[in-house]
Design a protein around this motif. Structure first.
Motif, PDB file in Angstrom:
ATOM      1  N   ILE A  57     -34.499  13.127 -22.796  1.00 54.06           N
ATOM      2  CA  ILE A  57     -33.416  14.102 -22.979  1.00 54.06           C
ATOM      3  C   ILE A  57     -32.779  14.335 -21.610  1.00 54.06           C
ATOM      4  O   ILE A  57     -33.464  14.750 -20.672  1.00 54.06           O
ATOM      5  N   VAL A  58     -31.495  14.051 -21.508  1.00 52.18           N
ATOM      6  CA  VAL A  58     -30.831  14.157 -20.208  1.00 52.18           C
ATOM      7  C   VAL A  58     -29.650  15.118 -20.340  1.00 52.18           C
ATOM      8  O   VAL A  58     -28.748  14.877 -21.148  1.00 52.18           O
ATOM      9  N   ALA A  59     -29.676  16.199 -19.556  1.00 53.35           N
ATOM     10  CA  ALA A  59     -28.669  17.245 -19.697  1.00 53.35           C
ATOM     11  C   ALA A  59     -28.026  17.563 -18.355  1.00 53.35           C
ATOM     12  O   ALA A  59     -28.704  17.681 -17.343  1.00 53.35           O
ATOM     13  N   GLY A  60     -26.718  17.705 -18.376  1.00 52.61           N
ATOM     14  CA  GLY A  60     -26.001  18.125 -17.171  1.00 52.61           C
ATOM     15  C   GLY A  60     -25.285  19.436 -17.428  1.00 52.61           C
ATOM     16  O   GLY A  60     -24.544  19.560 -18.405  1.00 52.61           O
ATOM     17  N   GLY A  61     -25.524  20.439 -16.582  1.00 57.52           N
ATOM     18  CA  GLY A  61     -24.822  21.721 -16.668  1.00 57.52           C
ATOM     19  C   GLY A  61     -24.972  22.365 -18.033  1.00 57.52           C
ATOM     20  O   GLY A  61     -26.072  22.477 -18.583  1.00 57.52           O
ATOM     21  N   VAL A  77     -35.246  20.158 -27.574  1.00 61.55           N
ATOM     22  CA  VAL A  77     -36.479  20.480 -26.834  1.00 61.55           C
ATOM     23  C   VAL A  77     -37.345  21.418 -27.672  1.00 61.55           C
ATOM     24  O   VAL A  77     -38.557  21.207 -27.823  1.00 61.55           O
ATOM     25  N   LEU A  78     -36.720  22.452 -28.251  1.00 60.73           N
ATOM     26  CA  LEU A  78     -37.499  23.429 -29.033  1.00 60.73           C
ATOM     27  C   LEU A  78     -38.140  22.769 -30.247  1.00 60.73           C
ATOM     28  O   LEU A  78     -39.294  23.054 -30.588  1.00 60.73           O
ATOM     29  N   ALA A  79     -37.388  21.872 -30.897  1.00 64.49           N
ATOM     30  CA  ALA A  79     -37.943  21.180 -32.074  1.00 64.49           C
ATOM     31  C   ALA A  79     -39.100  20.279 -31.658  1.00 64.49           C
ATOM     32  O   ALA A  79     -40.121  20.198 -32.349  1.00 64.49           O
ATOM     33  N   ALA A  80     -38.948  19.600 -30.522  1.00 65.46           N
ATOM     34  CA  ALA A  80     -40.021  18.714 -30.047  1.00 65.46           C
ATOM     35  C   ALA A  80     -41.268  19.528 -29.686  1.00 65.46           C
ATOM     36  O   ALA A  80     -42.399  19.103 -29.956  1.00 65.46           O
ATOM     37  N   LEU A  81     -41.056  20.706 -29.099  1.00 64.07           N
ATOM     38  CA  LEU A  81     -42.206  21.547 -28.736  1.00 64.07           C
ATOM     39  C   LEU A  81     -42.870  22.122 -29.987  1.00 64.07           C
ATOM     40  O   LEU A  81     -44.096  22.214 -30.053  1.00 64.07           O
ATOM     41  N   LEU A 111     -37.640  15.697 -20.248  1.00 63.83           N
ATOM     42  CA  LEU A 111     -36.357  16.382 -20.087  1.00 63.83           C
ATOM     43  C   LEU A 111     -35.926  16.269 -18.629  1.00 63.83           C
ATOM     44  O   LEU A 111     -36.680  16.638 -17.726  1.00 63.83           O
ATOM     45  N   ILE A 112     -34.731  15.739 -18.429  1.00 59.81           N
ATOM     46  CA  ILE A 112     -34.151  15.716 -17.078  1.00 59.81           C
ATOM     47  C   ILE A 112     -32.912  16.604 -17.121  1.00 59.81           C
ATOM     48  O   ILE A 112     -31.960  16.310 -17.853  1.00 59.81           O
ATOM     49  N   ALA A 113     -32.957  17.715 -16.389  1.00 60.50           N
ATOM     50  CA  ALA A 113     -31.846  18.674 -16.413  1.00 60.50           C
ATOM     51  C   ALA A 113     -31.246  18.776 -15.018  1.00 60.50           C
ATOM     52  O   ALA A 113     -31.962  18.947 -14.031  1.00 60.50           O
ATOM     53  N   GLY A 114     -29.930  18.646 -14.965  1.00 60.05           N
ATOM     54  CA  GLY A 114     -29.241  18.752 -13.679  1.00 60.05           C
ATOM     55  C   GLY A 114     -28.264  19.910 -13.684  1.00 60.05           C
ATOM     56  O   GLY A 114     -27.733  20.286 -14.730  1.00 60.05           O
ATOM     57  N   ALA A 115     -28.046  20.486 -12.498  1.00 59.78           N
ATOM     58  CA  ALA A 115     -27.037  21.549 -12.349  1.00 59.78           C
ATOM     59  C   ALA A 115     -26.446  21.405 -10.956  1.00 59.78           C
ATOM     60  O   ALA A 115     -27.056  20.797 -10.073  1.00 59.78           O
ATOM     61  N   ARG A 116     -25.239  21.978 -10.793  1.00 61.80           N
ATOM     62  CA  ARG A 116     -24.606  21.881  -9.479  1.00 61.80           C
ATOM     63  C   ARG A 116     -25.449  22.588  -8.418  1.00 61.80           C
ATOM     64  O   ARG A 116     -25.669  22.068  -7.345  1.00 61.80           O
ATOM     65  N   SER A 117     -25.959  23.751  -8.753  1.00 67.96           N
ATOM     66  CA  SER A 117     -26.780  24.485  -7.785  1.00 67.96           C
ATOM     67  C   SER A 117     -27.936  25.165  -8.514  1.00 67.96           C
ATOM     68  O   SER A 117     -27.936  25.246  -9.744  1.00 67.96           O
ATOM     69  N   ARG A 118     -28.852  25.685  -7.735  1.00 62.95           N
ATOM     70  CA  ARG A 118     -30.054  26.305  -8.288  1.00 62.95           C
ATOM     71  C   ARG A 118     -29.731  27.431  -9.264  1.00 62.95           C
ATOM     72  O   ARG A 118     -30.402  27.633 -10.257  1.00 62.95           O
ATOM     73  N   ASP A 119     -28.657  28.151  -8.963  1.00 65.95           N
ATOM     74  CA  ASP A 119     -28.338  29.327  -9.783  1.00 65.95           C
ATOM     75  C   ASP A 119     -27.541  28.980 -11.027  1.00 65.95           C
ATOM     76  O   ASP A 119     -27.149  29.869 -11.782  1.00 65.95           O
ATOM     77  N   GLU A 120     -27.246  27.708 -11.241  1.00 70.17           N
ATOM     78  CA  GLU A 120     -26.382  27.360 -12.368  1.00 70.17           C
ATOM     79  C   GLU A 120     -27.117  26.785 -13.573  1.00 70.17           C
ATOM     80  O   GLU A 120     -26.476  26.398 -14.547  1.00 70.17           O
ATOM     81  N   PHE A 121     -28.456  26.720 -13.500  1.00 61.88           N
ATOM     82  CA  PHE A 121     -29.187  26.254 -14.678  1.00 61.88           C
ATOM     83  C   PHE A 121     -29.071  27.268 -15.809  1.00 61.88           C
ATOM     84  O   PHE A 121     -29.108  28.482 -15.577  1.00 61.88           O
ATOM     85  N   GLY A 175     -45.764  24.297 -18.812  1.00 68.03           N
ATOM     86  CA  GLY A 175     -46.568  24.236 -20.033  1.00 68.03           C
ATOM     87  C   GLY A 175     -47.295  22.920 -20.222  1.00 68.03           C
ATOM     88  O   GLY A 175     -48.326  22.867 -20.897  1.00 68.03           O
ATOM     89  N   GLY A 176     -46.758  21.845 -19.669  1.00 69.61           N
ATOM     90  CA  GLY A 176     -47.435  20.546 -19.719  1.00 69.61           C
ATOM     91  C   GLY A 176     -47.219  19.763 -21.005  1.00 69.61           C
ATOM     92  O   GLY A 176     -47.642  18.606 -21.086  1.00 69.61           O
ATOM     93  N   ALA A 177     -46.559  20.326 -22.009  1.00 67.71           N
ATOM     94  CA  ALA A 177     -46.369  19.580 -23.266  1.00 67.71           C
ATOM     95  C   ALA A 177     -45.282  18.524 -23.130  1.00 67.71           C
ATOM     96  O   ALA A 177     -45.282  17.519 -23.836  1.00 67.71           O
ATOM     97  N   ILE A 178     -44.341  18.780 -22.244  1.00 67.66           N
ATOM     98  CA  ILE A 178     -43.293  17.791 -21.980  1.00 67.66           C
ATOM     99  C   ILE A 178     -43.125  17.644 -20.466  1.00 67.66           C
ATOM    100  O   ILE A 178     -43.524  18.539 -19.711  1.00 67.66           O
ATOM    101  N   ASP A 179     -42.551  16.528 -20.046  1.00 67.59           N
ATOM    102  CA  ASP A 179     -42.265  16.325 -18.610  1.00 67.59           C
ATOM    103  C   ASP A 179     -40.887  16.880 -18.312  1.00 67.59           C
ATOM    104  O   ASP A 179     -39.935  16.530 -19.009  1.00 67.59           O
ATOM    105  N   VAL A 180     -40.790  17.706 -17.290  1.00 64.76           N
ATOM    106  CA  VAL A 180     -39.490  18.284 -16.957  1.00 64.76           C
ATOM    107  C   VAL A 180     -39.134  17.924 -15.510  1.00 64.76           C
ATOM    108  O   VAL A 180     -39.944  18.105 -14.601  1.00 64.76           O
TER     109      VAL A 180
END
Ligand SMILES: Cc1cc2nc3c(=O)[nH]c(=O)nc-3n(C[C@H](O)[C@H](O)[C@H](O)COP(=O)(O)OP(=O)(O)OC[C@H]3O[C@@H](n4cnc5c(N)ncnc54)[C@H](O)[C@@H]3O)c2cc1C
Length: 284
Positions: free
Chosen positions: A122-126, A136-140, A151-161, A173-178
């Motif tokens: 799962i690859v998400a930007g912004g 993600v919730l369904a998989a968990l 899950l690979i999640a990207g954001a412009r800055s730390r505060d924008e996730f 939680g260890g159930a998925i790789d983030v």
């Protein structure tokens, strides 16, 4: 990707149904998550990947994907809205108690049923994490139904996730790789700096048993899909959610046309085998 949701009998798909904001969580400087409950009549529960037309009364209507999964007994609908213009700003600002009109659900879903037994990447930007949160919730929730989930999640800055505390919970939680990446380095950031394609490039995948889910800026989806394809994942096993200007939501008006597709009906979730030739053409 499943068929367009069936309309409830006797009600026009063009008729907004009033919902009330029951909770509002500010995610970051310009995005908020709204949980909505029907004032009277309720709409069918949207599937992950589908979208609703959200109407800020007297201002206008915009397409917003569903960002939560209601429990079976629950008819709430959850959306995460980034304020970019007049309509999305009004929705974003709506306080608990405010009424919003909803039409839908519309479009295709992420088709999670067809990924049972497979690894999920799962690859998400912004704000692209919003339509992917239900995946993600369904998989968990049904963790045993899937192989390795990344899950690979990207954001412009730390505060924008978006969903920052959930992201931390998922990572710990260890159930998925983030993997979390930011474009702009900042002191004390424990994650990566750079585009989401960097951790994706390093990720070992089982090409015949992997389904990719990508949502974010189009360039991110193109480059992410290219990485997965380079690893041997079939284009038809890579799904992207495409945004165009949507008006009717039911394939009538043609505003969201992309080549032969009407994205409100044939999308927003499209296999990359269909999307790749269309996204290659500039300004299509
Ligand atoms: C299927 C689908 C699902 C969507 N899901 C979501 C979602 O879950 N959450 C969400 O926040 N948005 C989502 N969007 C995008 C959302 O519909 C638009 O942001 C919204 O239509 C903007 O309308 P507006 O009237 O507020 O702004 P407009 O007045 O139309 O735009 C104002 C300014 O913002 C710019 N702009 C418009 N859209 C964007 C954008 N997406 N990113 C950056 N700049 C933009 C415009 O170029 C313009 O300059 C989705 C769109 C589609 C088609």
């Amino acid at each position: 990707m499943t068929e367009t949701a069936t309309r409830p009998a006797g009600r026009s798909a063009m008729h907004p149904v009033p919902y009330r904001v029951v909770s509002r969580i500010a995610e970051n400087r310009d995005s908020a998550t709204l949980v909505l409950t029907p004032v009277g009549e309720s709409l069918p529960a949207p599937q992950p990947g589908e979208f609703m037309m959200m109407y800020a009364f007297g201002i206008g209507e915009v397409a917003i994907s569903v960002s939560g999964v209601p429990a079976a007994s629950d008819d709430t609908i959850t959306h995460t809205v980034r304020a970019v213009g007049a309509v999305s700003r009004a929705l974003h600002d709506a306080p608990p108690g405010a009424q919003i009109g909803l039409r839908g659900p519309f479009g295709t879903s992420w088709g999670l049923d067809t990924a049972v037994g497979r690894d999920l990447v799962i690859v998400a930007g912004g704000v692209g994490l919003a339509p992917l949160r239900p995946v993600v919730l369904a998989a968990l929730r049904d963790r045993d139904r899937y192989g390795r989930v990344t899950l690979i999640a990207g954001a412009r800055s730390r505060d924008e996730f978006l969903f920052r505390s959930e992201l931390d919970d998922w990572a710990n939680g260890g159930a998925i790789d983030v993997h979390m990446t930011i474009d702009v380095p900042v002191q004390g950031w424990p994650g990566e700096v750079g585009f989401v394609t960097a951790p994706l490039r390093r990720l070992p995948v089982r090409p015949d048993n992997t389904t990719g889910f990508l949502c974010g800026p189009e360039v991110m989806m193109r480059n992410g899909a290219k990485e997965l394809s380079r690893k041997g994942v079939a284009l038809s096993d890579i799904r992207v959610s495409l945004e165009r200007n949507m008006e009717c939501g039911i394939g009538w008006c043609g505003h969201c046309q992309l080549g032969p597709l009407l994205l409100c009906r044939d999308g927003p979730v499209v296999g990359y085998d269909a999307a790749e030739p269309l996204l290659r053409v500039k300004e299509l």
